[in-house]
Motif scaffolding. Structure first.
Motif, short mmCIF file in Angstrom:
data_model
loop_
_atom_site.label_atom_id
_atom_site.label_comp_id
_atom_site.label_asym_id
_atom_site.label_seq_id
_atom_site.Cartn_x
_atom_site.Cartn_y
_atom_site.Cartn_z
N TRP A 125 -6.00 72.73 58.22
CA TRP A 125 -5.46 71.84 58.38
C TRP A 125 -3.99 72.15 59.72
O TRP A 125 -3.04 72.16 59.01
CB TRP A 125 -5.10 71.31 57.18
CG TRP A 125 -4.25 69.89 57.32
CD1 TRP A 125 -2.78 69.57 57.10
CD2 TRP A 125 -4.98 68.67 57.44
NE1 TRP A 125 -2.45 68.37 57.04
CE2 TRP A 125 -4.40 68.23 57.41
CE3 TRP A 125 -6.29 68.16 58.20
CZ2 TRP A 125 -3.97 66.20 58.00
CZ3 TRP A 125 -5.97 66.64 58.90
CH2 TRP A 125 -5.65 65.72 58.98
N THR A 148 -6.40 65.00 50.04
CA THR A 148 -6.88 66.55 51.15
C THR A 148 -7.51 66.18 52.33
O THR A 148 -8.46 65.29 52.89
CB THR A 148 -7.99 67.29 50.00
OG1 THR A 148 -9.27 66.90 49.59
CG2 THR A 148 -7.71 67.78 48.68
N ALA A 203 -3.85 71.00 51.94
CA ALA A 203 -4.19 71.29 52.55
C ALA A 203 -3.93 72.75 53.00
O ALA A 203 -3.77 73.69 52.37
CB ALA A 203 -3.87 70.91 54.12
#
Ligand SMILES: Cc1cc2nc3c(=O)[nH]c(=O)nc-3n(C[C@H](O)[C@H](O)[C@H](O)COP(=O)(O)OP(=O)(O)OC[C@H]3O[C@@H](n4cnc5c(N)ncnc54)[C@H](O)[C@@H]3O)c2cc1C
Length: 271
Positions: A176, A144, A172
Motif C-alpha cells: 500500500w 484496510t 496496511a
C-alpha cells in the motif's frame, strides 16, 4: 407503506463483506427519484426489511443502486440474491445532504467505511454541476486497503482535477503506497476556506465526533457541518416511534441533520 417489487439486475462484491446491487422496477414503469442522502426500506421477502441509503447517481433514477454491508440476517439474505430475483422497495425516505445550500461554497465530503455509500450521490451530483461549487474535497478512510469501497472509482477520482480526493487506511501491508492513519488526519491537507465551506460527514459516530473537532480546529463553524445518523428503524415515516427521541424522528427528520440540531443525540446509541 407497501413495498413495490423490484428486480436484482446486477450484484457485485465491493469487499469481503460489502456488496452493491442494481435494481430495476418489476413493472418497468416506476421511476424512483431520490435526493442524495435519502434511503429506501429494502425488504428481503420472508426475512425482513431494513433501511439502506441510495448509493447511485441521482440523475439515473431508472436504476436503483444500494451498497450494503452484510452484518445480520436481512443483509446476508440480500447478498445471496441472484440476478432476476425480487426485492421489496419502499421509499425514498428522509432528509438529504444540503447540496443546494452548498452552491458557491467549498465542499468537504468526509466518509468512513460504509459511510461513503450515502455520500456517493453527492459526489455524482457535485461533479455533474461542478461550476456551481468552489473547491471540492473528498476524504475517505477505510480499515484496510481491502475494505476500500468503490476502489476503482476512487482511483479515477484521484486523477480528476475537479476535486481533491484523499484516501487513507487504518492499517496496511507494504504493497500500500497511500496514507495510513485515521481519516481525520487528512483534514489538515484538505484545500478549503473554512469561512466559506460546508462539510458533509458520514461514518461511525466516533469518527464523526473527531472529524467535527478537527474541522473546528481548522476554523469551521458547526452550523456548516452536516452528518448522517443511523439508528434502528421500522416504519421509516414517523409512525412507529422506534427511532424517536423526544420530538425527533431519525427516519423523517433525518438521517441527515445539521450538526447543531442533533449533537445531543450523538452519544445515544439505541433510542
Ligand atoms: C437511514 C439508514 C441508512 C442506512 N444505510 C445503509 C447503507 O447504505 N448500507 C448499509 O450497509 N447499511 C445501512 N444502514 C444500516 C442497515 O440498516 C443495517 O445494517 C441493517 O438494518 C442490518 O440488518 P440485518 O438484519 O442484516 O442485521 P441485524 O441483525 O439487524 O443487525 C446486525 C448488527 O448491526 C446492528 N444494526 C442493525 N441495524 C442498524 C442500524 N440501523 N444502524 C446501526 N447498526 C445497526 C445491530 O445492532 C447488530 O449489531 C442504514 C441504516 C439507516 C438507519
Amino acid at each position: 407503506m407497501v413495498p413495490q417489487p423490484w428486480c436484482v439486475r446486477r450484484l457485485w462484491w465491493e469487499t469481503d463483506d460489502t456488496f452493491t446491487f442494481e435494481l430495476t422496477p418489476e413493472n418497468g414503469l416506476t421511476i424512483l427519484r431520490f435526493l442524495p442522502g435519502q434511503f429506501n426500506m429494502l425488504y428481503a421477502f420472508g426475512v425482513g426489511e431494513v433501511p439502506i441509503s441510495v448509493s447511485g447517481d441521482p440523475a439515473k433514477a431508472e436504476r436503483l443502486t444500494h451498497t450494503v454491508r452484510a452484518v445480520g440476517p436481512v443483509t446476508h439474505a440480500m447478498g445471496s440474491l441472484r440476478r432476476g430475483t425480487q426485492l421489496g422497495v419502499r421509499g425514498p425516505f428522509g432528509t438529504c445532504w444540503p447540496v443546494e445550500q452548498a452552491a458557491g461554497k467549498d465542499i468537504l465530503i468526509i466518509a468512513g467505511g460504509i459511510g461513503l455509500a450515502p455520500l456517493r450521490p453527492v459526489v455524482y451530483h457535485v461533479l455533474s454541476k461542478r461550476q456551481r461549487f468552489g473547491r471540492v474535497c473528498l476524504l475517505y478512510g477505510a480499515r484496510t486497503p481491502g475494505d476500500i469501497l468503490y476502489a476503482r472509482e476512487l482511483s479515477k477520482l484521484g486523477k480528476d482535477v475537479n476535486l481533491q480526493t484523499l484516501v487513507t487506511v487504518d492499517r496496511a501491508g507494504r504493497d500500500w503506497a497511500g496514507y495510513v492513519g485515521v481519516v481525520t488526519m487528512l483534514i489538515a491537507q484538505a484545500q478549503f476556506d473554512p469561512a466559506y465551506a460546508l462539510a458533509m460527514v458520514c461514518g461511525p459516530e466516533v469518527m464523526m465526533r473527531f472529524t467535527i473537532q478537527e474541522l473546528q480546529k481548522r476554523g469551521m463553524r458547526t452550523d456548516a457541518i452536516y452528518i448522517s445518523l443511523e439508528r434502528n428503524m421500522k416504519c421509516a415515516v414517523g409512525f412507529c416511534g422506534h427511532c424517536q427521541f423526544g420530538p425527533t424522528f431519525i427516519c423523517k427528520d433525518g438521517p441527515v441533520f445539521g450538526y447543531n440540531t442533533i449533537q445531543h443525540l450523538l452519544t445515544i446509541r439505541e433510542i
